[in-house]
Design a protein around this motif. Structure first.
Motif, PDB file in Angstrom:
ATOM      1  N   SER A 188     -14.389  39.807   1.379  1.00 51.24           N
ATOM      2  CA  SER A 188     -14.194  38.435   1.077  1.00 51.24           C
ATOM      3  C   SER A 188     -15.270  37.470   1.368  1.00 51.24           C
ATOM      4  O   SER A 188     -15.533  37.548   2.605  1.00 51.24           O
ATOM      5  CB  SER A 188     -12.599  38.052   1.481  1.00 51.24           C
ATOM      6  OG  SER A 188     -11.822  38.898   0.748  1.00 51.24           O
ATOM      7  N   ARG A 189     -15.546  36.372   0.470  1.00 55.75           N
ATOM      8  CA  ARG A 189     -16.435  35.677   0.779  1.00 55.75           C
ATOM      9  C   ARG A 189     -15.836  34.330   0.258  1.00 55.75           C
ATOM     10  O   ARG A 189     -15.117  34.249  -0.543  1.00 55.75           O
ATOM     11  CB  ARG A 189     -17.844  35.593   0.178  1.00 55.75           C
ATOM     12  CG  ARG A 189     -18.594  36.879   0.636  1.00 55.75           C
ATOM     13  CD  ARG A 189     -19.182  36.514   1.768  1.00 55.75           C
ATOM     14  NE  ARG A 189     -20.132  37.817   2.180  1.00 55.75           N
ATOM     15  CZ  ARG A 189     -20.065  38.165   3.262  1.00 55.75           C
ATOM     16  NH1 ARG A 189     -19.477  37.586   4.307  1.00 55.75           N
ATOM     17  NH2 ARG A 189     -20.810  39.141   3.616  1.00 55.75           N
ATOM     18  N   THR A 190     -15.794  33.241   1.163  1.00 58.23           N
ATOM     19  CA  THR A 190     -15.459  31.958   0.610  1.00 58.23           C
ATOM     20  C   THR A 190     -16.165  31.279  -0.267  1.00 58.23           C
ATOM     21  O   THR A 190     -17.379  31.151  -0.343  1.00 58.23           O
ATOM     22  CB  THR A 190     -15.483  30.863   2.142  1.00 58.23           C
ATOM     23  OG1 THR A 190     -14.700  31.311   3.072  1.00 58.23           O
ATOM     24  CG2 THR A 190     -14.676  29.641   1.613  1.00 58.23           C
ATOM     25  N   VAL A 191     -15.381  30.748  -1.349  1.00 59.61           N
ATOM     26  CA  VAL A 191     -16.156  30.156  -2.688  1.00 59.61           C
ATOM     27  C   VAL A 191     -16.109  28.445  -2.151  1.00 59.61           C
ATOM     28  O   VAL A 191     -15.093  27.866  -1.832  1.00 59.61           O
ATOM     29  CB  VAL A 191     -15.305  30.347  -3.758  1.00 59.61           C
ATOM     30  CG1 VAL A 191     -15.923  29.354  -4.977  1.00 59.61           C
ATOM     31  CG2 VAL A 191     -15.371  31.693  -4.109  1.00 59.61           C
ATOM     32  N   ARG A 192     -17.238  27.983  -2.162  1.00 55.54           N
ATOM     33  CA  ARG A 192     -17.291  26.433  -2.072  1.00 55.54           C
ATOM     34  C   ARG A 192     -17.753  25.831  -3.205  1.00 55.54           C
ATOM     35  O   ARG A 192     -18.652  26.314  -3.919  1.00 55.54           O
ATOM     36  CB  ARG A 192     -18.318  26.132  -0.765  1.00 55.54           C
ATOM     37  CG  ARG A 192     -17.948  26.656   0.472  1.00 55.54           C
ATOM     38  CD  ARG A 192     -18.930  26.798   1.675  1.00 55.54           C
ATOM     39  NE  ARG A 192     -18.641  27.271   2.527  1.00 55.54           N
ATOM     40  CZ  ARG A 192     -17.862  26.859   3.694  1.00 55.54           C
ATOM     41  NH1 ARG A 192     -17.510  25.630   3.504  1.00 55.54           N
ATOM     42  NH2 ARG A 192     -17.591  27.128   4.663  1.00 55.54           N
ATOM     43  N   VAL A 193     -17.119  24.637  -3.703  1.00 57.79           N
ATOM     44  CA  VAL A 193     -17.641  23.697  -4.638  1.00 57.79           C
ATOM     45  C   VAL A 193     -17.689  22.277  -4.311  1.00 57.79           C
ATOM     46  O   VAL A 193     -17.285  21.725  -3.298  1.00 57.79           O
ATOM     47  CB  VAL A 193     -16.427  23.804  -5.834  1.00 57.79           C
ATOM     48  CG1 VAL A 193     -16.207  25.247  -6.328  1.00 57.79           C
ATOM     49  CG2 VAL A 193     -15.099  23.425  -5.374  1.00 57.79           C
ATOM     50  N   ARG A 210     -16.585  21.891  -0.315  1.00 61.70           N
ATOM     51  CA  ARG A 210     -15.345  22.206   0.392  1.00 61.70           C
ATOM     52  C   ARG A 210     -14.917  23.348  -0.126  1.00 61.70           C
ATOM     53  O   ARG A 210     -15.426  24.121  -1.318  1.00 61.70           O
ATOM     54  CB  ARG A 210     -14.454  21.180  -0.051  1.00 61.70           C
ATOM     55  CG  ARG A 210     -13.971  21.133  -1.528  1.00 61.70           C
ATOM     56  CD  ARG A 210     -12.893  19.974  -1.913  1.00 61.70           C
ATOM     57  NE  ARG A 210     -12.524  20.120  -3.263  1.00 61.70           N
ATOM     58  CZ  ARG A 210     -13.382  19.509  -4.285  1.00 61.70           C
ATOM     59  NH1 ARG A 210     -14.569  18.830  -4.147  1.00 61.70           N
ATOM     60  NH2 ARG A 210     -13.033  19.571  -5.484  1.00 61.70           N
ATOM     61  N   PRO A 211     -14.257  24.110   0.832  1.00 61.11           N
ATOM     62  CA  PRO A 211     -13.621  25.718   0.454  1.00 61.11           C
ATOM     63  C   PRO A 211     -12.479  25.580  -0.471  1.00 61.11           C
ATOM     64  O   PRO A 211     -11.808  24.753  -0.369  1.00 61.11           O
ATOM     65  CB  PRO A 211     -13.357  26.229   1.696  1.00 61.11           C
ATOM     66  CG  PRO A 211     -13.197  25.056   2.611  1.00 61.11           C
ATOM     67  CD  PRO A 211     -14.109  24.072   2.076  1.00 61.11           C
ATOM     68  N   VAL A 212     -12.705  26.438  -1.558  1.00 61.66           N
ATOM     69  CA  VAL A 212     -11.540  26.159  -2.326  1.00 61.66           C
ATOM     70  C   VAL A 212     -10.816  27.656  -2.809  1.00 61.66           C
ATOM     71  O   VAL A 212      -9.647  27.709  -3.069  1.00 61.66           O
ATOM     72  CB  VAL A 212     -11.868  25.781  -4.091  1.00 61.66           C
ATOM     73  CG1 VAL A 212     -12.238  24.323  -4.029  1.00 61.66           C
ATOM     74  CG2 VAL A 212     -12.858  26.958  -4.425  1.00 61.66           C
ATOM     75  N   GLY A 213     -11.220  28.749  -1.965  1.00 59.85           N
ATOM     76  CA  GLY A 213     -10.634  29.961  -2.057  1.00 59.85           C
ATOM     77  C   GLY A 213     -11.610  31.211  -1.604  1.00 59.85           C
ATOM     78  O   GLY A 213     -12.643  30.795  -1.099  1.00 59.85           O
TER      79      GLY A 213
END
Length: 56
Positions: free
Chosen positions: A26-31, A36-39
């Motif tokens: 798993s990798r953190t998705v940032r937008v 900011r991390p969203v999932g």
């Protein structure tokens, strides 16, 4: 006359240290501008190529 076949013991399979045997990481998705991390997004483990077994 019967012959008994002796099988060699199967090699012990160890879990991949990166994905812990699941085959996925798993990798953190940032937008956004502030990243900011969203999932999290899962993908194939590139260390064991999704098999979950430690590479030799």
């Amino acid at each position: 006359m019967t012959t008994s076949q002796s099988k060699a013991p199967a090699p012990e399979v160890k879990d991949c240290p990166v994905c812990k045997g699941t085959g996925e990481v798993s990798r953190t998705v940032r937008v956004g501008r502030r990243h900011r991390p969203v999932g999290q997004q899962t993908g194939l483990c590139l260390n064991c190529l999704g098999s979950g077994q430690a590479p030799d």
